[in-house]
Design an enzyme around this catalytic site. Structure first.
Site: not given
Length: 404
Positions: A278-280
């Site tokens: 989920p970094e984006i």
């Protein structure tokens, strides 16, 4: 807020209002000044009016220089006591802390005993949890955190490493990464350990990634850059361990936690496991976990997950080859233990040389890898374990591995 509350009130009344607000009974009633005046009026030895006037002027000057300080000293001391009580209660909600120094921890740890597992005895004596040894000196533990955020224990042939931060979904701070590296080093140096199980405490998450708050605490660009490399060093430690690793996954395995699971050799997941990058979604990119993910997933699918932040349930992760087994939650521990026992029953020498060559050949060109693997085969055939394995096969008995 306090000043606004007391403004415009006579001093004595202000004291009563404030003390009643704290739940106290006022020490002196609001009409104490009237009582005092009446007593002085009837006192034949009462001071002269001009002297009283001078004393009152002196008192006003002192109050101007230090307004309300003496009057409210007792009040604010009570406030301080209340604040300390609140802080103490808040601290009690956290895991207990210890401040023992590193050498005391090392000396208190049980002495390590050699233990060899032949794969046949299921009832050997259990081994007790012990302090993690350091990579530099097994007798001294230079890194001794205040809280045990990573637990390390050995039961017969299996070392269990647990990230113990369930209230933070087992997110990895810089300290946690260092403790994980120390745990891996301890398992590597222990000849009795045949397999390492990596998991997270609680039932919510295996590991929800990096603790962004702790990473933001780094001071200085160089220190911050070096701290971000700790996860990469942990991946290298796992790959060079020389012993098989199993990720026991329940709940969330996201971001760095996803990469940590993929850096393990095998993954056993409960059917409630969730994987993703989920970094984006917070303006980042999963840079550090790209390598372990690409070792198990096709580049096209890996790029889709990284670019969209889409999450995978356990069934899809199994279909894509990210995990080896998916089992009901109630069967997770037995499935992990069964796999660990199977791995522990194999030759430690064959496991170490074969596993090392597997990871090394992944990074080599085809022709170079074939030449390297041919050499490794020759080395393996010279080992005592190979001779014992062939003899046991011919004699139709279980092998007795010598780990050499």
């Amino acid at each position: 807020m306090l000043d606004r509350l007391l403004d415009g009130l006579p001093d004595a009344t202000a004291v009563c209002v404030f003390t009643n607000w704290l739940g106290w009974h006022p020490l002196i009633q609001a009409d104490h000044e009237r009582v005092e005046r009446n007593s002085k009026r009837d006192d034949p030895h009462a001071p002269k009016p001009e002297i009283c006037y001078g004393e009152r002027e002196e008192q006003r000057v002192r109050e101007h220089e230090n307004p309300k300080t003496d009057r409210f000293d007792l009040v604010f001391r009570k406030v301080d006591v209340l604040e300390r009580d609140l802080n103490r209660e808040g601290a009690q909600e956290q895991p207990p802390c210890t401040n023992r120094n590193a050498r005391e921890l090392a000396e208190a740890a049980p002495r390590h005993e050699q233990h060899h597992y032949d794969g046949n005895d299921r009832h050997q004596e259990q081994r007790h949890p012990r302090t993690v040894a350091t990579r530099r000196d097994p007798a001294v533990v230079p890194y001794a955190p205040a809280m045990a955020e990573v637990e390390y224990s050995v039961d017969r042939y299996a070392a269990r490493v647990t990230i113990n931060r369930p209230d933070r979904r087992n997110a990895m701070s810089a300290d946690v990464m260092r403790q994980l590296r120390d745990a891996v080093a301890a398992a590597k140096s222990d000849d009795g350990v045949r397999v390492v199980i990596l998991t997270g405490a609680g039932d919510q998450a295996f590991c929800a990634g990096a603790d962004l708050g702790s990473l933001a605490d780094n001071t200085g660009a160089i220190a911050a850059h070096d701290g971000r490399g700790e996860l990469a060093r942990l991946f290298r430690d796992l790959w060079s361990l020389g012993k098989p690793t199993i990720a026991r996954v329940r709940g969330f395995a996201l971001a760095g936690g996803f990469g940590l699971a993929m850096a393990c050799d095998l993954v056993v997941a409960a059917d409630d496991a969730v994987f993703g990058t989920p970094e984006i979604n917070v303006g980042l990119w999963p840079f550090m976990i790209t390598v372990p993910i690409l070792r198990v997933l096709s580049p096209r699918i890996a790029l889709e997950l990284m670019a969209t932040g889409r999450r995978l349930d356990a069934a899809e992760a199994l279909r894509l080859g990210l995990v080896n087994r998916v089992v009901p939650v109630g069967e997770l521990d037995s499935a992990v233990d069964e796999l660990a026992e199977t791995l522990a029953a194999k030759s430690p020498v064959a496991m170490r040389l074969g596993r090392d060559s597997f990871y090394r050949s992944l990074d080599m060109r085809g022709d170079d890898a074939l030449d390297y693997l041919q050499s490794m085969l020759t080395i393996m055939t010279l080992s005592e374990d190979t001779a014992e394995g062939i003899a046991a096969f011919a004699e139709k008995r279980a092998p007795n591995w010598r780990n050499r």
